[in-house]
Design an enzyme around this catalytic site. Structure first.
Site, PDB file in Angstrom:
ATOM      1  N   TYR A  24       0.991  -1.291   0.019  1.00  0.00           N
ATOM      2  CA  TYR A  24       0.102   0.138   0.037  1.00  0.00           C
ATOM      3  C   TYR A  24       0.964   1.082  -0.138  1.00  0.00           C
ATOM      4  O   TYR A  24       1.405   1.472   1.050  1.00  0.00           O
ATOM      5  CB  TYR A  24      -0.917   0.047   1.278  1.00  0.00           C
ATOM      6  CG  TYR A  24      -1.917   0.929   1.517  1.00  0.00           C
ATOM      7  CD1 TYR A  24      -2.064   2.176   0.511  1.00  0.00           C
ATOM      8  CD2 TYR A  24      -3.052   0.685   2.245  1.00  0.00           C
ATOM      9  CE1 TYR A  24      -3.168   2.818   0.643  1.00  0.00           C
ATOM     10  CE2 TYR A  24      -3.974   1.596   2.493  1.00  0.00           C
ATOM     11  CZ  TYR A  24      -3.923   2.633   1.734  1.00  0.00           C
ATOM     12  OH  TYR A  24      -4.954   3.761   1.965  1.00  0.00           O
TER      13      TYR A  24
ATOM     14  N   LYS B  64      -1.310  -1.483  -4.027  1.00  0.00           N
ATOM     15  CA  LYS B  64      -2.488  -0.214  -3.960  1.00  0.00           C
ATOM     16  C   LYS B  64      -1.691   0.864  -3.919  1.00  0.00           C
ATOM     17  O   LYS B  64      -1.105   1.224  -2.943  1.00  0.00           O
ATOM     18  CB  LYS B  64      -3.444  -0.564  -2.635  1.00  0.00           C
ATOM     19  CG  LYS B  64      -4.338   0.546  -2.619  1.00  0.00           C
ATOM     20  CD  LYS B  64      -5.084   0.818  -1.180  1.00  0.00           C
ATOM     21  CE  LYS B  64      -6.210   1.587  -1.051  1.00  0.00           C
ATOM     22  NZ  LYS B  64      -5.751   2.918  -1.241  1.00  0.00           N
TER      23      LYS B  64
END
Length: 200
Positions: A131, A160
């Site tokens: 992330y 992400k």
């Protein structure tokens, strides 16, 4: 396992600063009725940093009990022990785990960040999403780091990427075409949707 659209859940709070479970249940029902398939629990939009570890675990359990689609659990923390505890808990409740680098300490050594992700990835039987959100973490996940982790972690699913550096997003992909890259940038989603329609 995950479609091209993932909704990052908000976490509703009541006037006392406690999670409003009733509102959260209604919210999940609203998303399901609109055919959303995949959600991310406890991310930045979900205000994970405002929650205790017990609240983060309860949040995940509640969402799992109300959500039949794919569920991604963000387990990142500045404390590796906490991140590991959340990841261990998520193995029984989530389909995928996501983790941002330890946040607050600006520009940490890449070797330390790599070890942090390895510690999470090696313990997890679930696929892992890295992330990237340097505006909040003060640590950018480089394409070179992703290449190293892709070799070390067979369960690395992808990224992400909530940075706005789309050139870097493409580099994540170019280093390993099998990796999934999800852009956490609403303006980019709108732009690519327009380009897709224009190309028809």
């Amino acid at each position: 396992m995950i479609s091209s659209l993932v909704v990052a859940l908000v976490t509703p709070f009541n006037s006392r600063g406690v999670v409003d479970w009733g509102a959260l249940g209604e919210y999940l029902e609203f998303l399901s009725e609109r055919r959303v398939r995949d959600v991310l629990v406890g991310g930045t939009t979900g205000e994970f940093a405002s929650l205790t570890l017990d609240e983060r675990r309860h949040l995940l359990e509640f969402c799992r009990s109300r959500w039949s689609g794919a569920l991604i659990a963000h387990v990142g923390s500045s404390c590796l022990t906490d991140a590991v505890a959340l990841s261990d808990h998520a193995q029984d409740h989530a389909d995928v785990i996501a983790a941002m680098p330890p946040y607050f300490f600006a520009h940490p050594p890449e070797a330390g960040v790599l070890e942090y992700f390895r510690a999470l990835g090696h313990r997890s039987v679930r696929p892992l999403l890295l992330y990237n959100f340097p505006m909040h973490t003060q640590a950018r996940i480089s394409a070179e780091m992703v290449e190293v982790l892709a070799r070390d972690l067979p369960n690395l699913l992808g990224m992400k990427d909530s940075d706005k550096d789309h050139a870097l997003s493409k580099r994540y992909k170019s280093g390993n075409s099998a990796l999934r890259v999800f852009l956490g940038d609403d303006s980019a989603a709108a732009m690519y949707a327009i380009l897709a329609v224009t190309a028809l």
